[in-house]
Design a protein around this motif. Structure first.
Motif, PDB file in Angstrom:
ATOM      1  N   LEU A 163      -3.555 -22.124  -9.302  1.00  0.00           N
ATOM      2  CA  LEU A 163      -2.842 -22.195  -8.028  1.00  0.00           C
ATOM      3  C   LEU A 163      -3.720 -21.635  -6.917  1.00  0.00           C
ATOM      4  CD1 LEU A 163       0.696 -21.097  -9.263  1.00  0.00           C
ATOM      5  CD2 LEU A 163      -0.209 -23.413  -8.959  1.00  0.00           C
ATOM      6  N   THR A 164      -3.813 -22.406  -5.819  1.00  0.00           N
ATOM      7  CA  THR A 164      -4.707 -22.030  -4.724  1.00  0.00           C
ATOM      8  C   THR A 164      -3.932 -21.990  -3.408  1.00  0.00           C
ATOM      9  OG1 THR A 164      -5.264 -24.372  -4.567  1.00  0.00           O
ATOM     10  CG2 THR A 164      -6.791 -22.972  -5.773  1.00  0.00           C
ATOM     11  N   PRO A 167      -3.245 -26.628  -1.106  1.00  0.00           N
ATOM     12  CA  PRO A 167      -3.046 -27.592  -2.194  1.00  0.00           C
ATOM     13  C   PRO A 167      -4.240 -28.521  -2.416  1.00  0.00           C
ATOM     14  CG  PRO A 167      -1.127 -27.564  -0.736  1.00  0.00           C
ATOM     15  CD  PRO A 167      -2.193 -26.740  -0.069  1.00  0.00           C
ATOM     16  N   THR A 168      -5.190 -28.556  -1.482  1.00  0.00           N
ATOM     17  CA  THR A 168      -6.363 -29.415  -1.673  1.00  0.00           C
ATOM     18  C   THR A 168      -7.312 -28.880  -2.747  1.00  0.00           C
ATOM     19  OG1 THR A 168      -7.443 -28.256   0.132  1.00  0.00           O
ATOM     20  CG2 THR A 168      -6.412 -30.337   0.662  1.00  0.00           C
ATOM     21  N   ASN A 169      -7.060 -27.664  -3.237  1.00  0.00           N
ATOM     22  CA  ASN A 169      -7.946 -27.095  -4.264  1.00  0.00           C
ATOM     23  C   ASN A 169      -7.272 -26.913  -5.623  1.00  0.00           C
ATOM     24  OD1 ASN A 169     -10.272 -26.654  -2.567  1.00  0.00           O
ATOM     25  ND2 ASN A 169      -9.075 -25.080  -1.551  1.00  0.00           N
ATOM     26  N   LEU A 170      -6.025 -27.357  -5.722  1.00  0.00           N
ATOM     27  CA  LEU A 170      -5.239 -27.134  -6.936  1.00  0.00           C
ATOM     28  C   LEU A 170      -5.883 -27.709  -8.192  1.00  0.00           C
ATOM     29  CD1 LEU A 170      -1.567 -28.067  -5.975  1.00  0.00           C
ATOM     30  CD2 LEU A 170      -2.355 -25.858  -6.835  1.00  0.00           C
ATOM     31  N   GLY A 171      -5.440 -27.213  -9.340  1.00  0.00           N
ATOM     32  CA  GLY A 171      -5.865 -27.785 -10.614  1.00  0.00           C
ATOM     33  C   GLY A 171      -7.081 -27.063 -11.140  1.00  0.00           C
ATOM     34  N   LEU A 228      -7.424 -32.027  -8.916  1.00  0.00           N
ATOM     35  CA  LEU A 228      -6.373 -32.012  -9.938  1.00  0.00           C
ATOM     36  C   LEU A 228      -6.483 -33.290 -10.773  1.00  0.00           C
ATOM     37  CD1 LEU A 228      -3.689 -30.418 -10.719  1.00  0.00           C
ATOM     38  CD2 LEU A 228      -2.503 -31.881  -9.112  1.00  0.00           C
TER      39      LEU A 228
END
Lengths: 353, 181
Positions: A163-164, A167-171, A228
């Motif tokens: 979790l970042t 949301p553009t870095n999630l996964g 992701l």
């Protein structure tokens, strides 16, 4: 013995050395975003929470493999010039230095590894290697991440991964970037089209110092857009496949330049070399432009006596923060330009006499 | 000597250019020189950066998020993360979440955005040993089962027996740990 001062006054970064495909690729970078599960993300964290993150990551870093090679720096305790040098060496980001209080960085002595603490996420682990070497960078980043994870509880969700804050870095939290020198594509006016195509294939193109920065000296960073729904290995191999095509196009453009504009190209390269070795005043932008021309000449064997490593070192040596840090004081632009010209002459002539 | 352009500040920059045999000279102050682009010397075809950045895609998606979370009857109330206090409106404005818990609080609103942004909603990468908990065990189990199959096909029965024991142990762990992670 760890020389804590060296990072600010010397250019020994391993990533400026020789590497695979270094005629075009300066460096390869892997960045992993991680957050601690029980503390607010930096942008929402108060002073105490930021300090808690700093101290936990610092303690965890003492268990990294080869822990003695690392030093921990609090950005709030550094001078503005020190911070600028770290940015110019790509060891921290401009965003990281914007509000230095409560921010920190863990650095390895060869400047291959930097762990930014309290940037946009609690942890931004970065591995930077010379040339095109993403897989090796990922392997090292993965090992260091494993080590940190033994000490820290990371925020993780089965579906969304790590979790970042954004949301553009999630996964995977993984951003793989390649720094490329693409002078021939720019000179032939093909760069824009290549970048537009790349963006349709899930790749982001940026300038030398990241988001929103200019394409100084025809250097570009190319990185994956999605983070992701794909494994780290797949993200990397997709990027490498696209970068391979960019390399092919740049090489084709270089040989076309040479064949169609031979005399003009040779003239441009030698003029650039002449100016760099003679000028008494050099602005930062002019130096970058000329260094780009000379670099192109070296890779086409037009300036066989100049070494690519020297040109890479000059990328850092000629930046305003570094010039001033070495001088030991803030300098007005005009004075920096004089010093810059002297540094360039010394590097290019002093070594090749 | 004063700057030829503003005639106010002292001239500190001397510009001499030769274009197609015509030479021009100018004595300027730094400010004026910068303004006129004389300190750049960038020649050749100019290159403009197309705005293809991730940031611009993300902010355009954010702009299309519904103003109020969930049903529009809720206007006036704001969904707030109990952990860090961030509201849905804050996220819409800043594009950053406040803590890990926000992903649970705003899950319903975030999922369509993440799907658009990331092209899917299934993590396929690394799973941390500690916080990964049950998922990590499941991944390990998959790997062990695959190795067991291989061992059996190679008729390496001793190895197969050892793998079978490891699988059983992990399955037990998964049962015991379920819900606790």
């Amino acid at each position: 013995m760890f020389d804590a001062e060296a990072v600010f006054t010397q250019v020994r970064s391993a990533w400026l050395g020789p590497g695979p495909n270094s005629d075009i690729v300066v460096s390869s970078r892997i960045r992993l975003a991680r957050n601690l599960v029980d503390l607010p993300f930096p942008s929402a964290a108060g002073k105490d929470a930021l300090a808690e993150v700093l101290s936990r990551v610092r303690r965890a870093s003492e268990h990294l493999p080869e822990a003695r090679r690392y030093q921990f720096l609090e950005l709030g305790r550094l001078s503005p010039l020190d911070r600028q040098v770290l940015i110019e060496k790509h060891l921290i980001s401009p965003e990281h230095a914007r509000e230095p209080e409560g921010r920190g960085v863990v650095l390895r002595d060869d400047e291959t590894v930097s762990i930014m603490v309290n940037e946009e996420d609690h942890i931004r682990l970065q591995v930077l290697l010379p040339g095109l070497d993403l897989n090796a960078a990922w392997q090292l980043a993965n090992r260091l991440d494993d080590s940190l994870e033994q000490q820290l509880d990371f925020a993780f969700d089965e579906k969304l991964g790590f979790l970042t804050a954004c949301p553009t870095n999630l996964g995977s939290g993984l951003r793989a970037s390649i720094m490329l020198h693409l002078p021939a594509l720019v000179l032939l006016n093909q760069a824009g089209q290549v970048f537009t195509t790349l963006s349709q294939l899930g790749v982001v193109v940026r300038g030398l110092y990241g988001e929103g920065t200019q394409a100084l000296g025809n250097f570009f960073q190319i990185s994956n857009q999605l983070t992701l729904s794909q494994s780290e290995e797949d993200l990397i191999s997709n990027l490498l496949a696209l970068v391979g095509q960019v390399l092919e196009q740049e090489r084709a453009a270089r040989s076309r330049l040479y064949q169609e504009f031979g005399n003009r190209l040779v003239d441009m390269v030698w003029r650039a070399y002449g100016t760099l070795t003679s000028a008494r005043i050099l602005s930062g932008n002019e130096a970058m432009k000329l260094l780009s021309d000379v670099r192109l000449g070296v890779t086409l064997n037009l300036l066989p006596h100049v070494d690519l490593g020297t040109l890479n070192r000059l990328l850092v040596l000629t930046r305003p923060g570094f010039i001033q840090r070495v001088a030991g004081q803030q300098l007005p632009p005009a004075e920096r330009d004089v010093r810059r010209a002297a540094i360039v002459r010394e590097e290019l002539l002093g070594k090749n006499k | 000597m004063l700057c030829e352009n503003c005639k106010k500040r002292p001239a500190t920059v001397y510009v001499r250019r030769s274009i197609n045999g015509v030479t021009t000279e100018a004595h300027l102050c730094e400010e004026c020189a910068r303004e006129r682009g004389e300190l750049n010397f960038l020649t050749g075809p100019s290159f403009t950066f197309p705005d293809l950045s991730l940031g611009s895609l993300f902010s355009s998606l954010l702009d299309h998020l519904p103003v109020a979370p969930g049903g529009s009857l809720l206007t006036g109330t704001t969904l707030r993360c109990p952990e860090c206090g961030l509201t849905y409106g804050d996220f819409r404005e800043r594009g950053r979440l406040g803590c890990a818990r926000c992903y649970t609080t705003f899950r319903e609103q975030l999922e369509p955005l993440i799907r658009r942004l990331q092209g899917g909603l299934r993590h396929a990468g690394k799973v941390p040993r500690r916080s990964g908990g049950a998922l990590r065990v499941k991944h390990d189990l998959e790997t062990l089962r695959r190795r067991l199959k291989e061992a059996v096909s190679r008729e390496a029965f001793e190895e197969a027996a050892r793998l079978r024991d490891e699988i059983r142990a992990l399955e037990q762990k998964l049962k015991g740990g379920e819900g606790g992670v």
